[in-house]
Structure formats: structure tokens, C-alpha cells
Design an enzyme around this catalytic site. Structure first.
Site: not given
Length: 396
Positions: A73, A143, A151
Site C-alpha cells: 500500500g 504492518e 491485512d
């Protein structure tokens, strides 16, 4: 053979090519290590839905331009939205919804995952029928270290790894190389990087999605995997002993005890990273992966959606923004966590992050196969309420 490029008039962050019965997706932000932005998610979903419904499309190949497959991300996107409520809700919704469709895709898919393959980027590799890695592939799910959680379907994926390897990878962000990915079942084939262009040509030349033919073609180029003696995958008994403990604090205590034993020098650096991670992120991540063992993919993605939105809303801690600041904005690698220690992270507060939303505010994943591409963001309660706000402001 017809060779058409589906053009995107804006910056071509994702290239979609149609070559006979083969469809080729290239993540095309090489200077940004192919991080996943809002535009990337929208284009991927558009291509994959179109091609699943196209009878001529038989095989979909996914690859990344440059030295990365995808670094995950776009952290700067999240950071820039910190003062604007739910500014990233749409991209999160679209990405998790897309993750479900990648896992359950109806056409044969092959990922050519060369280079950095991390976090959400790995969600474009691991679930595919065939995932090819090389000696330059580097995987991790880091993360928790920045106050986030594992995720993009990885609370489901990690929870199904052997023993407690999933908790280990999720909490420590430990890196796996290409051979380790195959050995752990997170990739299907190891191919030396110099053979990857030839493999791609071979797959395109097949012009079919027949799984036996595709597997056979990949195996012409793949090599058997022999793990290095020092591989973390050879430490499974220690990992299971420590990461089976009930709490993060107990896991760390057990890991510390093992670190003092002869031959366990590898634990020191991992333990150091674990202790520097966000206490809130660690607690949320451990619970999420543990819950994942009892959840379906859809249930896991809905849970991850709640966690992400609540974390970005900073309902119990703003660690996510402090973690991104320290890692990628100011790059001082000196985050100030709040709360600063595990014992200060109240379990009742953690419960708040896991609370279900109202049914219409959950991630909408269709249960009916005939309507499997329903549930898009633009038809969600979030989009409807945004449109209402826009109308009211324009009327005013």
C-alpha cells in the site's frame, strides 16, 4: 496474433494487454516500487472483472515493472489523509473487495513475482493458482511494526500456515526469500530470474488457461527448492514454542528465553525489531491472525476492513501515522508510540477496534456466485452518503 494494449489516458500506473487468449497485467510504477494507490486498485478491478466475463480470456498473468513486484500500500497516501476523516476509506474498501475476487477468480492466474513483494503487494501473488518467485523475491508482512495490522487477506492466509509460522511472520515482519516462499506454501514455483522473460513468452505462446498445460510450462523453467541451513523455516519448533503463547508479552518473554540458548543467535535481531514495534499494532495483529483461524476468507476481509478503518480513524491510537512518519516521511526510525508499552495497551480498547459496523457499513462481499461482482464501493452506503453530502453542499 492480435496484440492490443488497453490504454489509460492518464498516467499508466497499470498496463493491461490482450494477446490472443492471454491477458497481461503490469503494475507500472517502478520508481515507487509499484505501490498500490487508489488508481492502481480501480484499474486492477476493472481489468479483472472485464477479463473474467470475457470468454476469449483464458489466462491472466500479473507482473511488476522494474525491480519490484509490489511494495504494498501507498503509505504516503494514508499519511496525507490523516487530518481528513475517511479520506482513504474508498481505496481500502475497493482493495479488500478486490482481494476476495482475486482469491476466487474464475480464470487461471499466474503471478511473476520478481523482487520486492510485501504486504498488500503480496496479495496479488499468494492467492493465485500459480505464483512464480525468483532468487530476488523478498516477501514480508511488516504492518504491525508501524501500528497497523496484517491485512489484504493475510489474517486468513497466515492463520493457515504450518504451526504458528503465521503469528511469527505477522508480528515480526520477518522476510522470506523465493525458495522459502515455495517451501512455506506461499508460492508455487521457483524460477531463476534470468529465465523469467522466457517463461513469460512461453506462457503467452501457450494461448490457453488449461491448468495442466500452464503448470507443465512453468515446470520447464522451475527448480527444486533446497532451503539454506539457516533458514527461519528450519526453526519451526522454536517458533511454535514461542508464538503459541497467549499474549504478545508472553511471546516476547518466551522468545527472549530461547535467544539465550546456544545456536539461537538468529533470534536477537528479530527480537530487537519486535520490541521496537507498535505495542498497539502487535496486540491487534496477534488477535486478528488468531481469529483468522476460525474465519472464512470473506469474514476475515470484513474484519480487516473494520480494523483498518478504525485504525485510520485513530479511535484508540494514532500509532499508524507516527509509524509512517518515522519510517517514510522524516525517516528518523524513532517512533514515539502511544501507548508506549504493551502493558499500557488496554484490552478493552483493543476490543473497540474489532467491533462490527452496522450491516450496511460492512465490506459488502456477495454470497451469490451469480452476482459475484456486486458489492462495489460505488453502490455502498459510504458512496451514497458521500453523494448526499455533495448534493447538500451544492444546494446550499
Amino acid at each position: 496474433m492480435a496484440h492490443g494494449v488497453v490504454k489509460n489516458p492518464d498516467e499508466q500506473v497499470v498496463l493491461g494487454e490482450e494477446i490472443g487468449n492471454v491477458r497481461l497485467v503490469t503494475l507500472n510504477r517502478p520508481r515507487q516500487l509499484n505501490v498500490i494507490s487508489s488508481k492502481v486498485v480501480s484499474l486492477l478491478a476493472e481489468y479483472l472483472e472485464k477479463w473474467e466475463k470475457d470468454d476469449r480470456a483464458k489466462l491472466v498473468i500479473v507482473k511488476g515493472a522494474g525491480r519490484a513486484f509490489s511494495a504494498g500500500g501507498d503509505l504516503k497516501m494514508f499519511y496525507d489523509g490523516k487530518n481528513s476523516k475517511d479520506s482513504c476509506l474508498e481505496v481500502v474498501y475497493r482493495m479488500y473487495w478486490l482481494c476476495h475476487h482475486i482469491h476466487t477468480y474464475k480464470k487461471t492466474q499466474v503471478a511473476l513475482a520478481h523482487g520486492i513483494t510485501m504486504g498488500g503487494g503480496a496479495s496479488l501473488m499468494v492467492p493465485l493458482k500459480f505464483s512464480v518467485v525468483t532468487e530476488k523475491t523478498v516477501f514480508s508482512t511488516p504492518e504491525a511494526s508501524i501500528g497497523f495490522h496484517t491485512d489484504c487477506g493475510f489474517s486468513f492466509i497466515h492463520s493457515r500456515l504450518p504451526g504458528h509460522l503465521g503469528e511469527f511472520l505477522a508480528l515480526t515482519g520477518a522476510r522470506l526469500n523465493g525458495k522459502e516462499l515455495v517451501a512455506a506454501g506461499l508460492a508455487t514455483h521457483f524460477v531463476p530470474s534470468e529465465k523469467l522473460p522466457e517463461l513469460e513468452k512461453r506462457l503467452i505462446g501457450l494461448n490457453t488457461g488449461d491448468e495442466i498445460a500452464v503448470k507443465s510450462a512453468i515446470e520447464e523453467f522451475s527448480e527444486d527448492v533446497q532451503l539454506d541451513g539457516q533458514s527461519v523455516l528450519n526453526k519451526q519448533s522454536i517458533i511454535d514454542e514461542c508464538f503459541s503463547k497467549e499474549t504478545v508479552a508472553e511471546i516476547i518473554k518466551s522468545f527472549e528465553a530461547e535467544a539465550g540458548k546456544e545456536g539461537n543467535g538468529w533470534i536477537g535481531p528479530v527480537l530487537k525489531g519486535l520490541k521496537k514495534s507498535s505495542p498497539t499494532g502487535l496486540k491487534i495483529t496477534l488477535r486478528s491472525v488468531r481469529e483468522g483461524r476460525e474465519q472464512s476468507l470473506a469474514e476475515g476481509l470484513k474484519k480487516e476492513f473494520r480494523l483498518t478503518i478504525n485504525i485510520l480513524r485513530a479511535i484508540i491510537s494514532a500509532d499508524i501515522y507516527e509509524g509512517i512518519r518515522a519510517l517514510t516521511i522524516e525517516k528518523d526510525n524513532a517512533p514515539k508510540w502511544d501507548p508506549p508499552t504493551l502493558d499500557k495497551v488496554d484490552d478493552d480498547k483493543v476490543d473497540l477496534v474489532f467491533q462490527p459496523f452496522g450491516e450496511d457499513l460492512e465490506l459488502q462481499i456477495p454470497e451469490n456466485e451469480n452476482c459475484r461482482w456486486d458489492g462495489k464501493y460505488e453502490n455502498s452506503a459510504y458512496a451514497t452518503s458521500q453523494e448526499l453530502v455533495r448534493q447538500q453542499s451544492s444546494d446550499g
